[in-house]
Design a protein around this motif. Structure first.
Motif, PDB file in Angstrom:
ATOM      1  N   ASN A 163       0.832  -1.192   0.000  1.00  7.44           N
ATOM      2  CA  ASN A 163       0.000   0.000   0.000  1.00  7.44           C
ATOM      3  C   ASN A 163       0.870   1.247   0.000  1.00  7.44           C
ATOM      4  OD1 ASN A 163      -2.515   1.549   0.260  1.00  7.44           O
ATOM      5  ND2 ASN A 163      -3.360  -0.359   1.083  1.00  7.44           N
ATOM      6  N   LYS A 164       0.216   2.404   0.031  1.00 10.92           N
ATOM      7  CA  LYS A 164       0.875   3.686  -0.175  1.00 10.92           C
ATOM      8  C   LYS A 164       1.181   4.348   1.170  1.00 10.92           C
ATOM      9  CE  LYS A 164       0.407   7.708  -3.216  1.00 10.92           C
ATOM     10  NZ  LYS A 164      -0.456   8.367  -4.208  1.00 10.92           N
ATOM     11  N   LYS A 185      -6.054   6.692   4.477  1.00 15.95           N
ATOM     12  CA  LYS A 185      -6.664   6.037   3.319  1.00 15.95           C
ATOM     13  C   LYS A 185      -6.052   4.665   3.037  1.00 15.95           C
ATOM     14  CE  LYS A 185      -8.185  10.140   0.748  1.00 15.95           C
ATOM     15  NZ  LYS A 185      -8.134  10.837  -0.553  1.00 15.95           N
ATOM     16  N   SER A 186      -4.877   4.397   3.593  1.00 16.35           N
ATOM     17  CA  SER A 186      -4.192   3.138   3.294  1.00 16.35           C
ATOM     18  C   SER A 186      -4.576   2.000   4.229  1.00 16.35           C
ATOM     19  CB  SER A 186      -2.673   3.342   3.349  1.00 16.35           C
ATOM     20  OG  SER A 186      -2.254   4.209   2.319  1.00 16.35           O
ATOM     21  N   ASN A 243     -12.483   8.014  -0.646  1.00 15.98           N
ATOM     22  CA  ASN A 243     -11.277   7.201  -0.611  1.00 15.98           C
ATOM     23  C   ASN A 243     -11.301   6.274  -1.808  1.00 15.98           C
ATOM     24  OD1 ASN A 243      -9.026   5.691  -0.061  1.00 15.98           O
ATOM     25  ND2 ASN A 243      -9.612   5.153   2.025  1.00 15.98           N
ATOM     26  N   SER A 245      -8.885   4.947  -5.129  1.00 14.54           N
ATOM     27  CA  SER A 245      -7.564   4.874  -5.756  1.00 14.54           C
ATOM     28  C   SER A 245      -7.697   4.206  -7.119  1.00 14.54           C
ATOM     29  CB  SER A 245      -6.584   4.076  -4.888  1.00 14.54           C
ATOM     30  OG  SER A 245      -6.413   4.675  -3.625  1.00 14.54           O
ATOM     31  N   ILE A 247      -5.379   2.639 -10.234  1.00 10.40           N
ATOM     32  CA  ILE A 247      -4.022   2.140 -10.472  1.00 10.40           C
ATOM     33  C   ILE A 247      -3.939   1.620 -11.912  1.00 10.40           C
ATOM     34  CG2 ILE A 247      -2.163   0.701  -9.545  1.00 10.40           C
ATOM     35  CD1 ILE A 247      -3.993   0.316  -7.052  1.00 10.40           C
ATOM     36  N   TRP A 726      -0.154   4.724  -8.947  1.00  8.73           N
ATOM     37  CA  TRP A 726      -1.191   4.706  -7.909  1.00  8.73           C
ATOM     38  C   TRP A 726      -1.658   6.141  -7.695  1.00  8.73           C
ATOM     39  CZ3 TRP A 726      -1.908   0.442  -4.066  1.00  8.73           C
ATOM     40  CH2 TRP A 726      -2.918   0.721  -3.147  1.00  8.73           C
ATOM     41  N   CYS A 727      -2.929   6.380  -8.008  1.00  2.42           N
ATOM     42  CA  CYS A 727      -3.489   7.726  -7.914  1.00  2.42           C
ATOM     43  C   CYS A 727      -4.643   7.736  -6.919  1.00  2.42           C
ATOM     44  CB  CYS A 727      -3.982   8.192  -9.293  1.00  2.42           C
ATOM     45  SG  CYS A 727      -4.804   9.797  -9.282  1.00  2.42           S
ATOM     46  N   ASN A 728      -4.501   8.510  -5.854  1.00  8.20           N
ATOM     47  CA  ASN A 728      -5.589   8.702  -4.900  1.00  8.20           C
ATOM     48  C   ASN A 728      -6.459   9.871  -5.345  1.00  8.20           C
ATOM     49  OD1 ASN A 728      -4.846   6.620  -3.175  1.00  8.20           O
ATOM     50  ND2 ASN A 728      -3.593   7.928  -1.877  1.00  8.20           N
TER      51      ASN A 728
END
Length: 729
Positions: A163-164, A185-186, A243, A245, A247, A726-728
């Motif tokens: 995870n980020k 968020k992770s 939240n 994401s 990818i 990976w874009c939130n």
């Protein structure tokens, strides 16, 4: 037989019921008095490994760690100080790890998800629901390599979860400092819960000391959630209104098939995943046209087994909350095994809904659609899985699972036959006492397959008692001959199995020996008429030194009455006949070096009898050398010499697998793995360059090749370039 087995199978369930009554009376958390108060940060925090911001000076400190190894009866000799704080986006942690022995820190490399026992490291374990069953773990080694994973079954860790988050490590002459920011968020948690489970763990190889903030008995890992303290929030942890994401990935590659003399095939693909937090504790994963070309290759083995070998799942889509699916059943009775999906055919799309509904309920729903494969003559199919888990009696749970596979379209040139579906339904009870000393399982499964009726059940149970000095274990299994799990891993059917284990440990207070013990294990197999078919029994003497090196010597007795033809060399030669009996003994010696050394080894030798009055001699193991912290070299090897009567004769197998990990930084890696296996007459080369240019975002270049080793003749080659982001949102 049925009446006999019914009488037999009730013994352990009655014992489990007795244990439940004993544990239900006391559900108090073991380390409830260890409470860390986390407060909102009073200033901004830069993740640099310095920790000089005002927010850190005002935060509470967790100190006075408890020694776990070599002894669990005193405070740690190597000090550790931990502080935590938070803001609207992140949870922050600062760990100051002091050392009292001069010299360089011991680490494998800068590569993430390192081996716990081979690195100086700091790791912490979070249980956002304080249920002591599942959670998350983060940390780093002394060189800054990150560690993250999801936790399940009360303390097991799945390091494939990724995870980020961000971290930094800074080294000083008498300490090293770990600082990290974990985005809310992770992780998965529920709004309004102000007390989480928490524990901090430290491994210091120079002093051979493992410690934790709360006291943990030495027979358990510091990851055991039964022994967490309490993280007390000064206000409700922040939650995000959104939240999500995304990818995406883009891929270009070329493949050349030399075996079939085909022209080079070029490919360009795009696809991606999405992670959507339905609630802060419930996640929806979506995937479209996924690609797994960057996944680590499986480690090859010399295969002398009569049954299918198990290889772990490594594909990212299947991993978050993966224990809901993969941990149902036993290691040799899995109604669902995700590697049965999409390894030899494309996955068109998939969706997973996993997570917690509240402190007591967990849910997992998965649906995956595969396409046809002309090359492997595989039909397109839809795979559906539903699992539900309910926590009971403090740390135990009851779980339900339904698995279905349905063929949706036939492979080119074929039609859908009558056997176009397979289903499994099952329930299990998992026992975990408050102190984790008692654990157990009850399992029931039934399969549904066209044309197969009766003898399609699984009934299994086990109970374990684990203390410092004694380990007592008993497991029973019944698998009907018509039980069929096409989406699972059940290598053997039509048997009854009894597996006892008894271990007595001795713990000297002085000297070079940390512990030694005598262990007896056995696996007895019977057919459905309760006639013995095979068994393996072993008596072992196990010694662990204070530097954590180990020596294990085992005497093994084997008996096999073959239930199907078997080639004891697994090379396609003539098979031994059904009903033939084979008895033999062997000696096994296993040596594992101390992890503090830059030169490490794990060496094993087995010599003795084999099938058909033959003889076997084998040497296997791994030798490693590291140039800290940038290069980690490992050589896996196996040499097996079988001496058998004709038509087999003398057969020798060699497997050599050198692997080199070069970690230029903790975001830039290069790995080369070569595996030569003359049993399979194959040499595999896999080289992978990875650049983590942003947290959880990567650029890969992967080259792979399979060839005939002698004379060298390529079978196939592949080169792939892949980008992920990976874009939130």
């Amino acid at each position: 037989m049925k009446d006999f087995y019914k009488r037999r199978s009730f013994k352990i369930p009655l014992l489990l019921a007795f244990c439940l009554l004993a544990f239900a009376a006391n559900a108090q958390k073991k380390n409830a008095n260890y409470r860390y108060h986390i407060r909102r940060a009073s200033s901004a925090i830069a993740i640099d490994g310095v920790g000089d911001e005002p927010a850190w000076q005002q935060a509470d400190s967790a100190i006075n760690f408890h020694m776990v190894l070599p002894m669990d009866t005193s405070l740690a000799k190597v000090p550790t100080v931990v502080r935590m704080t938070y803001d609207d986006q992140n949870m922050y942690i600062l760990a100051v790890c002091y050392t009292n022995i001069p010299g360089p820190y011991m680490v494998e490399s800068l590569k993430r998800d390192f081996s716990f026992l081979k690195n100086d490291n700091f790791i912490f374990f979070m249980d956002p629901f304080d249920a002591r069953t599942d959670g998350f773990t983060f940390g780093a080694n002394a060189a800054g390599a990150q560690w993250d994973g999801s936790m399940y079954a009360g303390g097991s860790v799945d390091l494939n979860w990724d995870n980020k988050w961000t971290s930094a490590v800074k080294n000083y002459p008498n300490k090293w400092v770990f600082e990290a920011a974990i985005p809310f968020k992770s992780i998965r948690y529920k709004k309004g819960i102000k007390e989480w489970g928490i524990n901090f763990s430290r491994n210091d190889l120079k002093s051979a000391e493992k410690s934790s903030w709360t006291p943990v008995p030495r027979q358990f890992p510091t990851a055991s959630l039964a022994y967490t303290g309490v993280l007390v929030w000064d206000e409700e942890p922040p939650t995000s209104s959104s939240n999500v994401s995304i990818i995406p990935y883009a891929l270009a590659g070329v493949t050349k098939d030399y075996a079939d003399n085909k022209s080079a095939a070029f490919k360009k693909e795009i696809g991606g995943d999405a992670k959507i937090a339905v609630t802060p504790s419930l996640n929806l994963d979506l995937t479209v046209n996924p690609d797994f070309s960057q996944v680590d290759v499986d480690q090859q083995v010399i295969d002398l087994s009569r049954y299918q070998l198990f290889f772990p799942e490594k594909r990212q889509f299947f991993l978050e909350n993966g224990d809901l699916f993969s941990n149902f059943g036993y290691s040799d009775i899995r109604p669902f095994f995700s590697r049965q999906i999409g390894l030899n055919q494309p996955i068109d799309f998939g969706a997973r809904l996993t997570g917690k509904l509240d402190k007591d309920w967990r849910i997992g729903v998965m649906d995956i659609q595969t396409g046809t494969s002309t090359q492997n003559d595989l039909d397109a199919a839809n795979y559906g899985v539903i699992t539900l888990q309910r926590r009971v009696l403090d740390r135990s749970n009851i779980a339900f699972m339904f698995v279905n596979k349905a063929v949706t379209s036939a492979a080119p040139g074929s039609t859908i036959g009558p056997n176009n579906y397979n289903s499994n339904i099952g329930m299990e009870f998992n026992l975990a006492s408050r102190s984790n000393i008692w654990t157990g399982k009850l399992l029931g499964l039934k399969s549904f397959t066209p044309g197969k009726n009766g003898h399609d059940l699984v009934l299994a149970d086990n109970v374990q008692y684990l203390s410092k000095y004694w380990t007592l274990y008993m497991q029973e299994e019944y698998v009907g001959k018509n039980y069929n799990a096409e989406v699972g891993f059940v290598p053997r059917v039509g048997y009854i199995k009894l597996s006892p284990l008894l271990l007595r440990n001795f713990l000297p207070k002085k000297g070079d020996v940390l512990s030694y013990g005598l262990q007896f294990t056995s696996n007895y197999y019977f057919d459905e008429s309760f006639d013995r078919t095979d068994n393996e029994s072993a008596l072992s003497f196990i010694t662990t030194l204070r530097d954590r090196s180990t020596i294990t010597i085992s005497g093994i007795n084997d008996y096999v009455k073959l239930q199907q033809p078997f080639d004891p060399t697994n090379t396609g030669k003539d098979s031994l006949a059904i009903g033939t009996e084979h008895r033999y003994n062997s000696l096994d010696i296993l040596l594992v070096s101390k992890p503090q050394s830059v030169f490490t080894y794990q060496l094993e030798s087995i010599f003795g009898g084999y099938y058909d009055n033959g003889h076997r001699l084998s040497f296997s193991g791994t030798i490693g050398y590291r140039i800290q912290p940038y290069v980690n070299i490992a050589l896996n090897g196996n040499y097996t010499d079988l001496r058998l009567p004709l038509p087999y004769g003398d057969t020798r197998f060699t497997l050599i697998g050198p692997k080199i990990d070069v970690t230029f930084t903790n975001t830039l890696y290069f790995t080369t793995y070569v595996q030569y296996n003359d049993q399979q007459r194959n040499m595999n080369v896999n080289a992978r360059f990875q650049w983590r240019y942003k947290p959880a975002s990567d650029f890969f270049i992967v080259y792979s090749e399979n060839s005939m080793p002698s004379p060298y003749t390529p079978k196939n080659r592949q080169l792939v370039i892949k980008w992920t982001y990976w874009c939130n949102l």
